[in-house]
Design an enzyme around this catalytic site. Structure first.
Site, PDB file in Angstrom:
ATOM      1  N   LYS A  70       0.805  -1.232   0.000  1.00 25.52           N
ATOM      2  CA  LYS A  70       0.000   0.000   0.000  1.00 25.52           C
ATOM      3  C   LYS A  70       0.836   1.280   0.000  1.00 25.52           C
ATOM      4  O   LYS A  70       0.428   2.292  -0.550  1.00 25.52           O
ATOM      5  CB  LYS A  70      -0.931   0.019   1.219  1.00 25.52           C
ATOM      6  CG  LYS A  70      -2.103  -0.943   1.111  1.00 25.52           C
ATOM      7  CD  LYS A  70      -3.022  -0.782   2.303  1.00 25.52           C
ATOM      8  CE  LYS A  70      -4.201  -1.737   2.227  1.00 25.52           C
ATOM      9  NZ  LYS A  70      -5.143  -1.556   3.321  1.00 25.52           N
ATOM     10  N   ASP A 106      -9.940   3.243   2.642  1.00 27.55           N
ATOM     11  CA  ASP A 106     -10.022   2.667   3.997  1.00 27.55           C
ATOM     12  C   ASP A 106     -10.540   3.689   5.014  1.00 27.55           C
ATOM     13  O   ASP A 106     -11.326   3.343   5.904  1.00 27.55           O
ATOM     14  CB  ASP A 106      -8.641   2.169   4.455  1.00 27.55           C
ATOM     15  CG  ASP A 106      -8.190   0.925   3.720  1.00 27.55           C
ATOM     16  OD1 ASP A 106      -9.052   0.119   3.324  1.00 27.55           O
ATOM     17  OD2 ASP A 106      -6.967   0.755   3.532  1.00 27.55           O
TER      18      ASP A 106
END
Ligand code: ATR
Length: 275
Positions: A70, A106
């Protein structure tokens, strides 16, 4: 049915075998009769660059990015959304005619999952346990919504790093020692460590510090030992499936420009985890 016109979306990670994202997205495509297919790709760290270039070469619509890529993926992208820039992590990439744009769903996914439980973080004191990628996304979401943030982590330097990079958005304090005095003022506790995934993991927090008035949110699923303790004490508890679901729904909307069939995605997730 896959045919010559099928549009491909992927997920890059390592390990990737346990991802639930293909399940949710393919159910959503089927439900909306969209000719898309979502596939997992096991991508090693040393081949991330080539994998990202392949998004363009293979004309994928986009991909999800998961552990451990990520953060590392950012250097290969053309553009970042504001959240992704602040958080320093990307979980969703959109291929816009060969330009790769990185997003982080997220943070928003976490906040929506709380809203669905009728919990607001505004002006509340929020304790985040952990200072990894997930913790940072949650921290950003909480600060954007006007929560007062407290961060506790085994490695303090990582908690201070988050404070330094997000302090322009809102109030953050690093907690060096968790004790009753700190816990007394906390409204919502979030386990954003990976503890509870493995059988012999220690708990992220001494359960003796939990109070009935705390709301306990655990991003780890299925139910962890600390979550069970929180339930026993009588805390309101929220599991991590909501965050998983809503980050996926937001990514779906980025790729398809259509509202995600969240109910369908939730149902398949729940059914799968029951078995
Ligand atoms: P993710 O991207 O899922 O957040 P990560 O970046 O590896 O994963 O972060 C894992 C988090 O769990 C970190 O806060 C880590 O603490 P450290 O920063 O001290 O490593 C925490 N964690 C993992 N194992 C732990 C353990 N045994 N005790 C305490 N904290 C632990």
């Amino acid at each position: 049915m896959i045919n010559g016109k099928t549009k491909i979306i992927g997920i890059f990670g390592d390990p990737i075998e346990h991802t639930l994202s293909p399940l949710m997205h393919n159910a959503a495509f089927k439900h909306l009769k969209l000719n898309y297919c979502y596939v997992p790709f096991s991508v090693k760290r040393e081949q991330l660059k080539e994998a990202v270039q392949a998004i363009k070469a293979l004309n994928l619509i986009g991909v999800n990015i998961t552990v451990p890529h990520k953060e590392a993926v950012i250097q290969y992208l053309n553009q970042l959304s504001e959240e992704a820039r602040y958080i320093g992590a990307v979980n969703t990439i959109l291929n816009e005619n060969g330009k790769l744009k990185g997003f982080n769903t997220d943070a928003r996914g976490f906040i929506i999952s709380l809203q669905k439980e009728k919990v607001s973080v505004k002006d509340k004191n929020i304790l985040i346990l952990g200072a990894g990628g997930a913790a940072k996304a949650i921290a950003y979401g909480v600060l954007k919504e006007g929560g007062n943030l407290y961060i506790f982590n085994r490695t303090l330097s990582k908690a201070y790093k988050i404070r330094d990079s997000l302090s322009g958005i809102g109030k953050i304090e690093v907690i060096e020692e968790l004790n009753n005095q700190v816990m007394e003022k906390i409204h919502i506790i979030i386990n954003a460590t990976s503890l509870g995934l493995k059988e012999n993991d220690p708990m992220p927090l001494n359960p003796a510090l939990l109070k009935k008035k705390h709301i306990f949110y655990d991003i780890v699923y299925p139910e962890t030992p600390i979550m069970r303790e929180a339930k026993k004490i009588g805390c309101k508890t929220i599991g991590g499936l909501g965050m998983l679901l809503w980050q996926a729904a937001l990514a779906f909307e980025i790729w398809t420009s259509k509202p995600a069939p969240v109910k369908v995605m939730k149902k398949i997730l729940k059914n799968f985890l029951k078995n």
